[in-house]
Design a protein around this motif. Structure first.
Motif, PDB file in Angstrom:
ATOM      1  N   LEU A  71       2.106   6.585  -6.895  1.00  0.00           N
ATOM      2  CA  LEU A  71       1.030   7.448  -7.359  1.00  0.00           C
ATOM      3  C   LEU A  71       1.402   8.920  -7.170  1.00  0.00           C
ATOM      4  N   ILE A  72       1.988   9.256  -6.013  1.00  0.00           N
ATOM      5  CA  ILE A  72       2.403  10.638  -5.748  1.00  0.00           C
ATOM      6  C   ILE A  72       3.474  11.076  -6.734  1.00  0.00           C
ATOM      7  N   ILE A  73       4.463  10.232  -6.994  1.00  0.00           N
ATOM      8  CA  ILE A  73       5.539  10.578  -7.920  1.00  0.00           C
ATOM      9  C   ILE A  73       4.990  10.747  -9.338  1.00  0.00           C
ATOM     10  N   THR A  74       4.074   9.889  -9.740  1.00  0.00           N
ATOM     11  CA  THR A  74       3.467   9.992 -11.063  1.00  0.00           C
ATOM     12  C   THR A  74       2.669  11.292 -11.197  1.00  0.00           C
ATOM     13  N   LEU A 105       1.799   8.455 -18.342  1.00  0.00           N
ATOM     14  CA  LEU A 105       0.503   7.809 -18.140  1.00  0.00           C
ATOM     15  C   LEU A 105       0.545   6.306 -18.408  1.00  0.00           C
ATOM     16  N   PHE A 106       1.266   5.904 -19.458  1.00  0.00           N
ATOM     17  CA  PHE A 106       1.258   4.488 -19.827  1.00  0.00           C
ATOM     18  C   PHE A 106       2.283   3.638 -19.082  1.00  0.00           C
ATOM     19  N   GLY A 143       7.828   5.726 -16.030  1.00  0.00           N
ATOM     20  CA  GLY A 143       7.768   6.912 -16.866  1.00  0.00           C
ATOM     21  C   GLY A 143       8.059   8.184 -16.081  1.00  0.00           C
ATOM     22  N   ALA A 144       7.566   8.249 -14.849  1.00  0.00           N
ATOM     23  CA  ALA A 144       7.832   9.415 -14.009  1.00  0.00           C
ATOM     24  C   ALA A 144       9.315   9.514 -13.679  1.00  0.00           C
ATOM     25  N   VAL A 145       9.916   8.400 -13.364  1.00  0.00           N
ATOM     26  CA  VAL A 145      11.355   8.392 -13.063  1.00  0.00           C
ATOM     27  C   VAL A 145      12.151   8.803 -14.298  1.00  0.00           C
ATOM     28  N   LEU A 146      11.787   8.272 -15.464  1.00  0.00           N
ATOM     29  CA  LEU A 146      12.456   8.665 -16.699  1.00  0.00           C
ATOM     30  C   LEU A 146      12.291  10.151 -16.964  1.00  0.00           C
ATOM     31  N   TYR A 147      11.100  10.669 -16.704  1.00  0.00           N
ATOM     32  CA  TYR A 147      10.878  12.099 -16.917  1.00  0.00           C
ATOM     33  C   TYR A 147      11.797  12.926 -16.020  1.00  0.00           C
ATOM     34  N   PHE A 148      11.903  12.563 -14.747  1.00  0.00           N
ATOM     35  CA  PHE A 148      12.724  13.355 -13.832  1.00  0.00           C
ATOM     36  C   PHE A 148      14.206  13.286 -14.184  1.00  0.00           C
ATOM     37  N   ILE A 172       0.833  -1.204   0.000  1.00  0.00           N
ATOM     38  CA  ILE A 172       0.000   0.000   0.000  1.00  0.00           C
ATOM     39  C   ILE A 172       0.865   1.252   0.000  1.00  0.00           C
ATOM     40  N   ILE A 173       1.904   1.289   0.817  1.00  0.00           N
ATOM     41  CA  ILE A 173       2.802   2.439   0.877  1.00  0.00           C
ATOM     42  C   ILE A 173       3.522   2.627  -0.454  1.00  0.00           C
ATOM     43  N   THR A 174       3.981   1.539  -1.055  1.00  0.00           N
ATOM     44  CA  THR A 174       4.658   1.605  -2.348  1.00  0.00           C
ATOM     45  C   THR A 174       3.714   2.138  -3.422  1.00  0.00           C
ATOM     46  N   PHE A 175       2.484   1.672  -3.419  1.00  0.00           N
ATOM     47  CA  PHE A 175       1.493   2.138  -4.382  1.00  0.00           C
ATOM     48  C   PHE A 175       1.229   3.629  -4.215  1.00  0.00           C
TER      49      PHE A 175
END
Length: 66
Positions: free
Chosen positions: A17-20, A45-46, A51-56, A10-13
């Protein structure tokens, strides 16, 4: 009761979600050249967390600075 593994999941999810969401907000507030904004939104999104990590690591360098 929630077990240890369930709490970790749950914490990981929630963290992913917050990072995304953070990445999507940063993309929405920034300017990019061409279609890079649309491409980054689709990537985040996909592929969610990845994807969020790649973006940062990659995408933030592509922003247009005024």
């Amino acid at each position: 009761m929630i077990g240890t593994w369930q709490a970790i999941i749950i914490i990981t999810f929630i963290l992913s979600l917050i990072i995304t969401l953070w990445a999507l907000i940063d993309i929405a507030r920034s300017e990019f050249s061409g279609n890079n904004k649309v491409v980054w939104v689709l990537i985040v999104l996909f592929t969610n967390f990845l994807g969020a990590v790649l973006y940062f690591f990659i995408g933030r360098k592509q922003k247009i600075n005024h």
